[in-house]
Write a protein that holds these residues in place. Structure first.
Motif, PDB file in Angstrom:
ATOM      1  N   ARG A  75      10.802  -5.651   6.423  1.00 52.83           N
ATOM      2  CA  ARG A  75      10.926  -4.389   5.709  1.00 52.83           C
ATOM      3  C   ARG A  75       9.854  -3.417   6.175  1.00 52.83           C
ATOM      4  O   ARG A  75       8.686  -3.775   6.338  1.00 52.83           O
ATOM      5  N   ALA A  76      10.270  -2.157   6.379  1.00 55.47           N
ATOM      6  CA  ALA A  76       9.326  -1.085   6.667  1.00 55.47           C
ATOM      7  C   ALA A  76       8.791  -0.574   5.340  1.00 55.47           C
ATOM      8  O   ALA A  76       9.568  -0.211   4.454  1.00 55.47           O
ATOM      9  N   VAL A  77       7.469  -0.562   5.181  1.00 50.34           N
ATOM     10  CA  VAL A  77       6.874  -0.182   3.903  1.00 50.34           C
ATOM     11  C   VAL A  77       5.897   0.969   4.081  1.00 50.34           C
ATOM     12  O   VAL A  77       5.302   1.153   5.144  1.00 50.34           O
ATOM     13  N   LEU A  78       5.748   1.732   3.023  1.00 52.23           N
ATOM     14  CA  LEU A  78       4.778   2.828   2.954  1.00 52.23           C
ATOM     15  C   LEU A  78       4.050   2.731   1.627  1.00 52.23           C
ATOM     16  O   LEU A  78       4.685   2.570   0.582  1.00 52.23           O
ATOM     17  N   PRO A  84       0.882  15.873  -9.593  1.00 51.62           N
ATOM     18  CA  PRO A  84       1.552  15.048  -8.582  1.00 51.62           C
ATOM     19  C   PRO A  84       1.465  13.563  -8.945  1.00 51.62           C
ATOM     20  O   PRO A  84       0.634  13.157  -9.760  1.00 51.62           O
ATOM     21  N   TYR A  85       2.326  12.761  -8.329  1.00 51.92           N
ATOM     22  CA  TYR A  85       2.225  11.316  -8.495  1.00 51.92           C
ATOM     23  C   TYR A  85       0.934  10.833  -7.842  1.00 51.92           C
ATOM     24  O   TYR A  85       0.524  11.334  -6.793  1.00 51.92           O
ATOM     25  N   ASP A  86       0.316   9.831  -8.457  1.00 51.20           N
ATOM     26  CA  ASP A  86      -0.926   9.282  -7.915  1.00 51.20           C
ATOM     27  C   ASP A  86      -0.673   8.299  -6.781  1.00 51.20           C
ATOM     28  O   ASP A  86      -1.462   8.219  -5.838  1.00 51.20           O
ATOM     29  N   VAL A  87       0.409   7.533  -6.890  1.00 48.45           N
ATOM     30  CA  VAL A  87       0.698   6.465  -5.929  1.00 48.45           C
ATOM     31  C   VAL A  87       2.172   6.519  -5.563  1.00 48.45           C
ATOM     32  O   VAL A  87       3.024   6.780  -6.424  1.00 48.45           O
ATOM     33  N   ILE A  88       2.472   6.265  -4.294  1.00 44.89           N
ATOM     34  CA  ILE A  88       3.858   6.199  -3.810  1.00 44.89           C
ATOM     35  C   ILE A  88       4.029   4.889  -3.054  1.00 44.89           C
ATOM     36  O   ILE A  88       3.207   4.553  -2.186  1.00 44.89           O
ATOM     37  N   VAL A 101       1.401   2.517   6.714  1.00 45.42           N
ATOM     38  CA  VAL A 101       2.801   2.202   7.017  1.00 45.42           C
ATOM     39  C   VAL A 101       2.831   0.999   7.949  1.00 45.42           C
ATOM     40  O   VAL A 101       2.002   0.887   8.860  1.00 45.42           O
ATOM     41  N   ASP A 102       3.782   0.117   7.748  1.00 44.02           N
ATOM     42  CA  ASP A 102       3.958  -1.001   8.678  1.00 44.02           C
ATOM     43  C   ASP A 102       5.293  -1.684   8.381  1.00 44.02           C
ATOM     44  O   ASP A 102       5.956  -1.378   7.389  1.00 44.02           O
ATOM     45  N   VAL A 103       5.670  -2.608   9.264  1.00 41.59           N
ATOM     46  CA  VAL A 103       6.833  -3.469   9.039  1.00 41.59           C
ATOM     47  C   VAL A 103       6.299  -4.855   8.701  1.00 41.59           C
ATOM     48  O   VAL A 103       5.525  -5.438   9.476  1.00 41.59           O
ATOM     49  N   LEU A 104       6.688  -5.375   7.538  1.00 41.54           N
ATOM     50  CA  LEU A 104       6.179  -6.650   7.050  1.00 41.54           C
ATOM     51  C   LEU A 104       7.310  -7.671   6.935  1.00 41.54           C
ATOM     52  O   LEU A 104       8.464  -7.311   6.712  1.00 41.54           O
ATOM     53  N   ALA A 105       6.949  -8.941   7.072  1.00 44.44           N
ATOM     54  CA  ALA A 105       7.908 -10.042   6.965  1.00 44.44           C
ATOM     55  C   ALA A 105       7.777 -10.672   5.585  1.00 44.44           C
ATOM     56  O   ALA A 105       6.688 -11.113   5.198  1.00 44.44           O
ATOM     57  N   THR A 106       8.860 -10.734   4.839  1.00 38.66           N
ATOM     58  CA  THR A 106       8.773 -11.186   3.447  1.00 38.66           C
ATOM     59  C   THR A 106       8.350 -12.644   3.330  1.00 38.66           C
ATOM     60  O   THR A 106       7.717 -13.016   2.335  1.00 38.66           O
ATOM     61  N   GLU A 107       8.670 -13.490   4.315  1.00 37.24           N
ATOM     62  CA  GLU A 107       8.284 -14.893   4.179  1.00 37.24           C
ATOM     63  C   GLU A 107       6.772 -15.068   4.227  1.00 37.24           C
ATOM     64  O   GLU A 107       6.238 -16.077   3.764  1.00 37.24           O
ATOM     65  N   THR A 108       6.047 -14.085   4.773  1.00 39.01           N
ATOM     66  CA  THR A 108       4.587 -14.181   4.807  1.00 39.01           C
ATOM     67  C   THR A 108       3.965 -13.860   3.454  1.00 39.01           C
ATOM     68  O   THR A 108       2.740 -13.893   3.308  1.00 39.01           O
ATOM     69  N   TYR A 109       4.805 -13.584   2.452  1.00 38.97           N
ATOM     70  CA  TYR A 109       4.338 -13.364   1.083  1.00 38.97           C
ATOM     71  C   TYR A 109       4.966 -14.358   0.115  1.00 38.97           C
ATOM     72  O   TYR A 109       4.963 -14.141  -1.092  1.00 38.97           O
TER      73      TYR A 109
END
Length: 436
Positions: free
Chosen positions: A209-212, A155-159, A193-201
């Motif tokens: 963006r919703a990220v997993l 299996p994949y190690d990271v997704i 999982v969460d929704v992140l704001a790109t300007e905070t990076y």
């Protein structure tokens, strides 16, 4: 095109498979981190950009590769990443994907239960928009990896996945089944999982963006990337500055005194001030000559065609979400130092500038057709670098990571990449997907 030496990660040799790779947002992030990648992309023009950038690419349909040529993928790939097409889930679209969320969740459960691909494919045809089903492809790839003799059923190690906020509900279901049920072979993951704001990076635009992020059981619990910059608060900005009126025939750049970066109530929070358009574009870098400040932009994003409702921001703010309409944004500049309050329409954003607002490196070689759409569809590379760094346990990148101009591939390199990706050095072949 240079890569930094790889740091030690949770994997000895991370190698990313980037689904729906677009013009290269996640791949650029990987290269800047010293992590190799292979991208699968359907759109011909996006592939031309990728070849010009020197990115390893398959010009192919993600679903077709899974069904017909999965065994030809490099077996050493251990990281699965991607941002499935968002059109049916985006608030800017018709919302067919948002209406089908519960139905898609049932398909997730059926895939994990081991239902046959043929039966699921047949029923997916009943969806009103076939693009809605593409959000299932990362899970289907994860399952296929465990069935692959070429991989030794490993299996994949990271997704790592990202999508528009509406897909948060589906990533939550992904997390539930990956943690509690596991893939059909029994492999389980730890997931955040969460929704992140790109300007905070450090990305000079506001984009959510919703990220997993998932790690295979035994590799430690993943964590979301820590914010490096403050969030942009539109209400706070407007309260402090009286708002910025939509430009008329004689607009003014600022309707009130605008605070310098670093001013404000959150100066002791340890975070940097959000990156503004001026921060990204004012200074010359590479072939970018620098853009005169002050300026303001008027977008037609969410305007319903009514000029008075069009979003207006100054160079001291981050851009609104960069979409395929970025080339339509009108830019206003002052006439000169002697008349700073007299404003006229200036040159619109070049593709190089549009890419820089997405945090692509200067001089990224945008190629082919619909370049503005390529820019708008891409994962912001700096944001992608934060996601990959968090997923792999690497040090967090800085905006300077993407600031160095990109060195395009040589003609020889480009021909070699296209021979691999399309079948010949200078053209597509019968194996490449057709626009229809």
């Amino acid at each position: 095109m240079t890569s930094t030496p790889p740091h030690q990660s949770i994997l000895d040799k991370p190698f990313v498979l980037d689904l729906f790779a677009g013009p290269g947002g996640l791949d650029v992030a990987g290269h800047r981190l010293g992590v190799p990648s292979l991208g699968i992309e359907w759109d011909k023009s996006a592939c031309l950009t990728r070849y010009a950038a020197g990115l390893d690419t398959l010009h192919a349909d993600v679903s077709a590769v899974r069904r017909e040529s999965f065994e030809s993928l490099p077996p050493e790939i251990n990281v699965l990443a991607g941002g499935p097409p968002c059109q049916t889930y985006s608030v800017a679209g018709k919302g067919t994907g948002r209406k089908a969320l519960e139905e898609v969740k049932k398909f997730i459960d059926r895939l994990m239960a081991g239902d046959s691909d043929e039966e699921i494919d047949k029923e997916l045809q009943n969806l009103s928009d076939p693009r809605t089903a593409l959000v299932l492809e990362p899970l289907r790839y994860a399952i296929q990896a465990t069935r692959s003799p070429n991989r030794g059923h490993r299996p994949y190690d990271v997704i790592v996945l990202e999508q528009v906020p509406a897909v948060r509900a589906l990533w939550d279901r992904y997390a539930e089944v990956l943690q509690e049920i596991g893939l059909p072979d029994g492999t389980t993951y730890k997931v955040v999982v969460d929704v992140l704001a790109t300007e905070t990076y450090g990305v000079p635009q506001t984009r959510s963006r919703a990220v997993l992020i998932a790690r295979r059981e035994g590799l430690g619990a993943p964590s979301l990337p820590e914010a490096t910059h403050r969030a942009y608060e539109a209400r706070e900005w407007n309260r402090r500055n009286g708002g910025v009126a939509a430009p008329t025939n004689q607009p003014t750049l600022y309707d009130a005194e605008v605070p310098e970066p670093g001013e404000g109530p959150a100066e002791d929070d340890g975070l940097e001030h959000w990156m503004s358009m001026g921060d990204a574009l004012a200074e010359p870098v590479g072939t970018h000559p620098g853009r005169r400040t002050p300026f303001l932009i008027r977008s037609n994003y969410g305007s319903s065609g009514i000029p008075g409702r069009r979003g207006v921001r100054t160079d001291r703010q981050p851009a609104t979400t960069v979409t395929g309409r970025i080339s339509r944004f009108v830019v206003f500049e002052s006439v000169g130092d002697r008349h700073p309050d007299v404003v006229c329409e200036g040159p619109r954003f070049s593709m190089n500038e549009a890419g820089m607002l997405q945090s692509f490196p200067p001089d990224y070689p945008w190629s082919g057709k619909a370049q503005a759409q390529q820019v708008g569809n891409a994962v912001p590379p700096l944001f992608g670098a934060h996601l990959l760094s968090a997923a792999l346990g690497l040090p967090a990148p800085t905006p300077a990571t993407m600031r160095k101009p990109w060195v395009p591939a040589t003609e020889e390199q480009r021909a070699k990449l296209r021979s691999h990706g399309c079948g010949t050095a200078d053209d597509c072949t019968a194996r490449c997907p057709r626009p229809e």
